[in-house]
Scaffold this active site. Structure first.
Site, short mmCIF file in Angstrom:
data_model
loop_
_atom_site.label_atom_id
_atom_site.label_comp_id
_atom_site.label_asym_id
_atom_site.label_seq_id
_atom_site.Cartn_x
_atom_site.Cartn_y
_atom_site.Cartn_z
CG LEU A 14 62.20 109.32 60.77
CD1 LEU A 14 62.45 110.11 62.05
CD2 LEU A 14 63.35 108.35 60.53
CG ASN B 281 59.57 112.63 66.43
OD1 ASN B 281 59.98 112.06 67.43
ND2 ASN B 281 60.38 113.18 65.55
CB ALA B 282 53.85 113.29 63.91
CG HIS C 229 50.44 111.11 64.53
ND1 HIS C 229 51.22 110.97 63.40
CD2 HIS C 229 50.83 110.14 65.39
CE1 HIS C 229 52.04 109.94 63.57
NE2 HIS C 229 51.83 109.42 64.76
CD GLU D 287 51.32 106.24 67.11
OE1 GLU D 287 51.95 107.21 66.65
OE2 GLU D 287 51.85 105.11 67.28
CG ASP E 167 57.08 104.90 67.21
OD1 ASP E 167 56.01 104.26 67.22
OD2 ASP E 167 57.36 105.73 66.32
CG ASP F 66 65.55 107.14 67.45
OD1 ASP F 66 65.54 108.38 67.62
OD2 ASP F 66 64.84 106.57 66.60
N GLY F 67 68.25 109.28 68.81
CA GLY F 67 69.16 110.17 68.09
C GLY F 67 68.76 110.37 66.65
CG HIS G 190 55.70 110.07 68.44
ND1 HIS G 190 55.03 111.15 67.91
CD2 HIS G 190 55.19 108.98 67.82
CE1 HIS G 190 54.15 110.74 67.02
NE2 HIS G 190 54.23 109.42 66.96
#
Length: 390
Positions: free
Chosen positions: A314, A226-227, A202, A138, A281, A255-256, A223
């Site tokens: 995070l 996210n990012a 990302h 990653e 993750d 995961d909420g 993910h």
């Protein structure tokens, strides 16, 4: 795929068995195992005489989970100590929660440590460390605008030395997360030609830039939400491109915390269980009692499933796959069958391992997880052998 023949070594019985194949879910059946592989799935009454029966009782039996993004667990992080002992600890920690196959994930770091990570995975596979499928890099080819908790000092464009660090040797499946802006100048072709799978992550790309990457052979997204560039009405971004493009498989951290359950449900409605796969993750806390730890030289504190670094970002998660499945069902109101596909058959297919993993049918590896009514893992099997539980 070599289909087993002869007499079963053991039968693993349960009230409900989710084959994730054409047979769907069957009641009061057993999985017959021979030589570590599935011989057949039969009604309990058809278990051959003399075959030992491991009766799991009133549970849901499903294929073992496949996690393509695992940074750590059991108190250790792959980046900190990239060696076989670390990989063994991580795999064992996640195995307790139903993950029978995983990609150890090495985040943005120096080239020297990338080489060490690849070598550790090669050695772990040679030694037969259970569950290690290959390696997920990653980074370091990320968008400087979307680095998240990655060390910005190591974020860089690709050169031949880095590409050789990723592609050299034979560590099994190789997955690379990169930003669209870094996949230029022949980099994407070099990665794909070297046998790697590539996911966008990302990444602050436009919709058009992301689509061009997908058209060029990128098949995944790391993910989702996210990012990355979000989906807006006049700027669909990477999220929009991921959900609109057939054949793209998006990982999601259920995961909420990283993703609200409403967004998770919306993604499931858009992509379906064949276009969405669960990832953890995960970092150090999975499987151990750990409230603070270091990640990339930063102090990270754990609050529930929320891992937050000193900048308030995070930084990985404390999620396990059984909890991810449970969150899909209880939090996002996704049917259990779909959640199981997202945890098993979809990531197996994404990695090109659908003939080995992700379903319960003859010839497949006998990796299974038993889930109780609350969707907690009560027992886990690898090659038909119990590794945890009762």
């Amino acid at each position: 795929m070599n289909e087993p023949s002869g007499t079963a070594d053991v039968a693993i019985a349960a009230a409900r068995i989710h084959t994730l194949g054409p047979e769907g879910t069957v009641d009061d059946h057993a999985v017959l195992v021979a030589g570590g592989r599935i011989l057949d799935v039969v009604p309990r009454a058809e278990i051959p005489a003399g075959v030992p029966v491991l009766d799991q009782g009133d549970v849901d039996l499903a294929p073992g989970f496949v996690d393509v993004q695992v940074n750590g667990g059991g108190g250790v992080l792959f980046n900190d100590t990239p060696d076989v002992d670390t990989l063994r600890t991580i795999a064992a920690a996640h195995g307790r929660f139903g993950t029978t196959s995983l990609l150890p994930t090495f985040i943005t770091d120096s080239r020297e440590k990338m080489v060490a990570a690849r070598a550790a995975v090669e050695q772990a596979r040679k030694e037969g460390v259970p569950g290690i499928l290959g390696v997920h890099f990653e980074g370091p080819f990320l968008d400087p605008r979307k680095t998240g908790a990655h060390d910005r000092g190591f974020v860089r464009g690709a050169d031949e030395g880095d590409l050789e660090a990723i592609l050299g040797g034979a560590p099994g499946v190789v997955l690379v997360t990169a930003a669209a802006c870094a996949l230029v100048g022949g980099t994407l072709a070099r990665l794909l030609g070297g046998g790697a799978r590539v996911a966008l992550g990302h990444c602050a790309s436009t919709y058009e830039e992301a689509k061009a990457a997908f058209d060029g052979g990128v098949t995944g997204v790391t993910h989702l939400f996210n990012a990355m560039s979000p989906m807006e009405s006049r700027a669909p971004g990477l999220v929009g491109a991921a959900l609109a493009t057939p054949g793209v498989t998006s990982g999601v951290i259920a995961d909420g915390v990283h993703v609200d359950f409403g967004a998770l449900r919306a993604a499931w409605r858009a992509a379906g269980p064949s276009g969405l796969m669960l990832v953890t993750d995960a970092v150090q806390p999975v499987g151990v009692d750990l409230e603070e730890f270091e990640l990339g030289g930063q102090r990270v504190r754990l609050d529930g499933l929320r891992c937050v670094n000193e900048e308030g970002n995070l930084a990985g998660s404390a999620l396990d796959m059984a909890t991810a499945v449970r969150n899909c069902v209880r939090g996002a109101e996704i049917p259990l069958e779909d959640a199981l596909h997202m945890a098993s058959s979809t990531p197996a297919r994404f990695l090109g391992l659908e003939e080995e993993l992700g379903a319960l049918r003859p010839g497949m590896r006998a990796d299974l997880v038993a889930l109780d009514h609350e969707l907690h893992a009560t027992n886990v099997f690898m090659g038909g052998q119990p590794i945890t539980g009762t």
